[in-house]
Scaffold this motif. Structure first.
Motif, PDB file in Angstrom:
ATOM      1  N   ASP A  44      -4.853  22.314  23.535  1.00 36.22           N
ATOM      2  CA  ASP A  44      -3.968  23.236  22.806  1.00 36.22           C
ATOM      3  C   ASP A  44      -4.566  23.607  21.451  1.00 36.22           C
ATOM      4  OD1 ASP A  44      -2.179  23.248  24.882  1.00 36.22           O
ATOM      5  OD2 ASP A  44      -0.770  21.838  23.961  1.00 36.22           O
ATOM      6  N   TYR A  45      -5.144  22.618  20.781  1.00 34.13           N
ATOM      7  CA  TYR A  45      -5.760  22.881  19.479  1.00 34.13           C
ATOM      8  C   TYR A  45      -6.989  23.778  19.634  1.00 34.13           C
ATOM      9  CZ  TYR A  45      -7.584  22.111  14.797  1.00 34.13           C
ATOM     10  OH  TYR A  45      -8.044  22.307  13.505  1.00 34.13           O
ATOM     11  N   LEU A  46      -7.815  23.485  20.629  1.00 37.13           N
ATOM     12  CA  LEU A  46      -9.011  24.293  20.838  1.00 37.13           C
ATOM     13  C   LEU A  46      -8.654  25.742  21.141  1.00 37.13           C
ATOM     14  CD1 LEU A  46     -11.227  21.878  22.983  1.00 37.13           C
ATOM     15  CD2 LEU A  46     -11.489  22.436  20.560  1.00 37.13           C
ATOM     16  N   TYR A  47      -7.678  25.967  22.006  1.00 33.30           N
ATOM     17  CA  TYR A  47      -7.272  27.331  22.327  1.00 33.30           C
ATOM     18  C   TYR A  47      -6.797  28.073  21.082  1.00 33.30           C
ATOM     19  CZ  TYR A  47      -7.475  26.703  27.403  1.00 33.30           C
ATOM     20  OH  TYR A  47      -7.899  26.503  28.686  1.00 33.30           O
ATOM     21  N   ALA A  48      -6.075  27.364  20.209  1.00 35.05           N
ATOM     22  CA  ALA A  48      -5.518  28.006  19.017  1.00 35.05           C
ATOM     23  C   ALA A  48      -6.584  28.311  17.970  1.00 35.05           C
ATOM     24  CB  ALA A  48      -4.426  27.121  18.416  1.00 35.05           C
ATOM     25  N   HIS A  49      -7.743  27.634  18.038  1.00 33.49           N
ATOM     26  CA  HIS A  49      -8.751  27.775  16.982  1.00 33.49           C
ATOM     27  C   HIS A  49     -10.134  28.135  17.522  1.00 33.49           C
ATOM     28  CE1 HIS A  49      -6.015  26.042  13.952  1.00 33.49           C
ATOM     29  NE2 HIS A  49      -5.587  25.279  14.939  1.00 33.49           N
ATOM     30  N   LEU A  50     -10.201  28.704  18.726  1.00 29.56           N
ATOM     31  CA  LEU A  50     -11.501  29.005  19.326  1.00 29.56           C
ATOM     32  C   LEU A  50     -12.333  29.961  18.485  1.00 29.56           C
ATOM     33  CD1 LEU A  50     -11.091  29.421  23.199  1.00 29.56           C
ATOM     34  CD2 LEU A  50     -12.397  27.686  21.955  1.00 29.56           C
ATOM     35  N   GLY A  97     -15.903  15.010  31.727  1.00 29.88           N
ATOM     36  CA  GLY A  97     -17.228  15.172  32.295  1.00 29.88           C
ATOM     37  C   GLY A  97     -18.120  16.088  31.487  1.00 29.88           C
ATOM     38  N   ARG A  98     -17.696  16.449  30.276  1.00 33.04           N
ATOM     39  CA  ARG A  98     -18.450  17.364  29.416  1.00 33.04           C
ATOM     40  C   ARG A  98     -18.541  16.795  28.013  1.00 33.04           C
ATOM     41  NH1 ARG A  98     -14.361  19.658  32.149  1.00 33.04           N
ATOM     42  NH2 ARG A  98     -14.649  21.510  33.447  1.00 33.04           N
ATOM     43  N   THR A  99     -19.571  17.155  27.289  1.00 32.49           N
ATOM     44  CA  THR A  99     -19.595  16.869  25.862  1.00 32.49           C
ATOM     45  C   THR A  99     -18.626  17.820  25.174  1.00 32.49           C
ATOM     46  OG1 THR A  99     -21.347  18.467  25.391  1.00 32.49           O
ATOM     47  CG2 THR A  99     -22.026  16.221  26.001  1.00 32.49           C
ATOM     48  N   LEU A 100     -18.246  17.512  23.945  1.00 33.64           N
ATOM     49  CA  LEU A 100     -17.327  18.391  23.227  1.00 33.64           C
ATOM     50  C   LEU A 100     -17.936  19.778  23.058  1.00 33.64           C
ATOM     51  CD1 LEU A 100     -14.702  18.904  21.693  1.00 33.64           C
ATOM     52  CD2 LEU A 100     -15.826  18.002  19.629  1.00 33.64           C
ATOM     53  N   THR A 101     -19.214  19.846  22.746  1.00 32.39           N
ATOM     54  CA  THR A 101     -19.870  21.149  22.578  1.00 32.39           C
ATOM     55  C   THR A 101     -19.823  21.951  23.877  1.00 32.39           C
ATOM     56  OG1 THR A 101     -21.364  20.293  20.877  1.00 32.39           O
ATOM     57  CG2 THR A 101     -22.038  22.295  22.016  1.00 32.39           C
ATOM     58  N   SER A 102     -20.106  21.307  24.992  1.00 25.92           N
ATOM     59  CA  SER A 102     -20.058  21.994  26.281  1.00 25.92           C
ATOM     60  C   SER A 102     -18.651  22.466  26.607  1.00 25.92           C
ATOM     61  CB  SER A 102     -20.559  21.075  27.393  1.00 25.92           C
ATOM     62  OG  SER A 102     -21.916  20.746  27.203  1.00 25.92           O
ATOM     63  N   LEU A 103     -17.664  21.642  26.293  1.00 24.13           N
ATOM     64  CA  LEU A 103     -16.273  22.001  26.553  1.00 24.13           C
ATOM     65  C   LEU A 103     -15.864  23.222  25.735  1.00 24.13           C
ATOM     66  CD1 LEU A 103     -13.525  21.399  27.840  1.00 24.13           C
ATOM     67  CD2 LEU A 103     -13.089  19.782  25.970  1.00 24.13           C
ATOM     68  N   ILE A 104     -16.204  23.213  24.445  1.00 25.80           N
ATOM     69  CA  ILE A 104     -15.860  24.348  23.576  1.00 25.80           C
ATOM     70  C   ILE A 104     -16.549  25.613  24.065  1.00 25.80           C
ATOM     71  CG2 ILE A 104     -16.126  25.290  21.247  1.00 25.80           C
ATOM     72  CD1 ILE A 104     -15.763  22.411  20.197  1.00 25.80           C
ATOM     73  N   ASN A 105     -17.826  25.511  24.402  1.00 27.47           N
ATOM     74  CA  ASN A 105     -18.544  26.681  24.906  1.00 27.47           C
ATOM     75  C   ASN A 105     -17.917  27.213  26.192  1.00 27.47           C
ATOM     76  OD1 ASN A 105     -20.413  26.848  22.842  1.00 27.47           O
ATOM     77  ND2 ASN A 105     -21.959  25.633  23.905  1.00 27.47           N
ATOM     78  N   GLU A 106     -17.491  26.317  27.061  1.00 28.45           N
ATOM     79  CA  GLU A 106     -16.871  26.733  28.322  1.00 28.45           C
ATOM     80  C   GLU A 106     -15.588  27.518  28.066  1.00 28.45           C
ATOM     81  OE1 GLU A 106     -14.586  24.314  31.758  1.00 28.45           O
ATOM     82  OE2 GLU A 106     -16.702  23.802  31.555  1.00 28.45           O
ATOM     83  N   LEU A 107     -14.768  27.024  27.143  1.00 22.98           N
ATOM     84  CA  LEU A 107     -13.515  27.712  26.829  1.00 22.98           C
ATOM     85  C   LEU A 107     -13.782  29.056  26.160  1.00 22.98           C
ATOM     86  CD1 LEU A 107     -11.318  24.745  25.503  1.00 22.98           C
ATOM     87  CD2 LEU A 107     -11.463  25.678  27.817  1.00 22.98           C
ATOM     88  N   ARG A 108     -14.778  29.101  25.295  1.00 24.83           N
ATOM     89  CA  ARG A 108     -15.112  30.362  24.620  1.00 24.83           C
ATOM     90  C   ARG A 108     -15.648  31.393  25.611  1.00 24.83           C
ATOM     91  NH1 ARG A 108     -17.606  27.577  19.107  1.00 24.83           N
ATOM     92  NH2 ARG A 108     -15.695  27.821  17.868  1.00 24.83           N
ATOM     93  N   VAL A 109     -16.476  30.959  26.542  1.00 26.80           N
ATOM     94  CA  VAL A 109     -17.004  31.880  27.548  1.00 26.80           C
ATOM     95  C   VAL A 109     -15.868  32.393  28.434  1.00 26.80           C
ATOM     96  CG1 VAL A 109     -18.426  32.026  29.630  1.00 26.80           C
ATOM     97  CG2 VAL A 109     -19.353  30.990  27.549  1.00 26.80           C
ATOM     98  N   ALA A 110     -14.936  31.515  28.794  1.00 28.30           N
ATOM     99  CA  ALA A 110     -13.795  31.943  29.618  1.00 28.30           C
ATOM    100  C   ALA A 110     -12.975  33.009  28.898  1.00 28.30           C
ATOM    101  CB  ALA A 110     -12.922  30.740  29.958  1.00 28.30           C
ATOM    102  N   ARG A 111     -12.747  32.818  27.613  1.00 26.82           N
ATOM    103  CA  ARG A 111     -12.000  33.820  26.844  1.00 26.82           C
ATOM    104  C   ARG A 111     -12.813  35.100  26.716  1.00 26.82           C
ATOM    105  NH1 ARG A 111      -8.808  32.259  21.428  1.00 26.82           N
ATOM    106  NH2 ARG A 111      -7.549  31.237  23.040  1.00 26.82           N
TER     107      ARG A 111
END
Length: 287
Positions: free
Chosen positions: A189-195, A224-238
């Motif tokens: 929820d925090y990541l989505y709000a601050h991507l 199964g992901r590092t934090l950096t990979s997770l953030i990048n994945e969410l940013r690419v999806a958006r």
């Protein structure tokens, strides 16, 4: 092996999701999510694991999964060079249709369907043949037509429930980490709000109420992901959603989704999608 929590990515204007997948093969990890899932196999074959059940799937496989039921689909065999793995997947939350909806007298059959979904239900091919075109049409439906399509699917499933096969054993109980689900939900929820903003490990670790080092290990273990990979994945999806639904330039989208440079955006996007953002837009543009 304990299942990993999967984040099902929702748009701001969606109460349920229908996505189509066209892949070289199904190779998803053992995972769970709080959403109800309906999965229809359009092409491909392999092993299907749901809870304590392991079986085979092929074209026409239609399975309904209750919330937090761990599962995976894995392609097997080499097949021909043109073999693909294609599926339609619907996700909805128990509250997608509103609080108290399932308790309405008119919804009794649908409520009974969802009551047995936690064991996983595999439907007859005849039911699958009725549901598949409806799921396909839902991808492009909007407004009340989209909602009516969902209700039609629920009615077909409810009418076919008597012939459906329960997948997990009667006494099966998922060994999911509920605390991980709650903690990672706060993080997501925090990541989505601050991507769109710069994000750091100390910042996210604080949201999770863990030390930096502990959260770094925890994120890798649970997702199964590092934090950096997770953030990048969410940013690419958006970015994918914005590329398809708006006419904003690629550079604008890069910065709006939190990438600090256009070159970094292009590199990360290409690594994730196998093509440049402009090419993705051309292939998926909605007319």
């Amino acid at each position: 092996m304990r299942a990993r929590l999967e984040d099902v990515q929702w748009g701001p204007d969606e109460s349920f999701l229908v996505r189509s997948y066209n892949l070289p093969r199904f190779d998803v990890p053992w995972h769970f999510h709080p959403e109800i899932e309906l999965a229809c196999i359009v092409e491909g074959e392999g092993d299907r694991c749901v809870g304590d059940h392991l079986g085979a799937f092929t074209v026409g496989d239609l399975v309904l999964l209750g919330p937090n039921l761990p599962h995976y689909w894995r392609s097997v065999g080499t097949g021909g060079k043109n073999q693909r793995a294609r599926a339609l997947v619907l996700h909805m939350r128990p509250t997608s249709l509103g609080q108290g909806f399932w308790e309405l007298p008119e919804c009794r059959e649908w409520k009974q369907l969802l009551d047995v979904a936690p064991r996983g239900l595999c439907f007859d091919p005849v039911i699958s043949a009725q549901v598949q075109p409806l799921m396909e049409s839902l991808e492009s439906s909007e407004g009340t037509n989209r909602l009516l399509g969902l209700l039609e699917i629920l009615q077909i499933l409810a009418e076919g429930a008597d012939s459906a096969v329960s997948l997990t054993g009667v006494g099966y109980s998922p060994d999911n980490d509920s605390r991980a689900a709650d903690r990672m939900r706060r993080v997501y929820d925090y990541l989505y709000a601050h991507l769109a903003e710069p994000l750091s490990l100390p910042e996210i670790a604080q949201v999770a109420r863990m030390s930096d080092a502990a959260f770094s290990r925890y994120c890798k273990k649970v997702t199964g992901r590092t934090l950096t990979s997770l953030i990048n994945e969410l940013r690419v999806a958006r970015a994918c959603k914005t590329l398809v639904e708006t006419t904003q330039s690629v550079s604008e989208i890069a910065f709006l989704t939190g990438f600090q440079s256009l070159s970094n955006f292009n590199r990360v996007f290409a690594d994730a999608k196998g093509m440049a953002p402009s090419q993705y837009r051309s292939r998926h543009h909605r007319s």
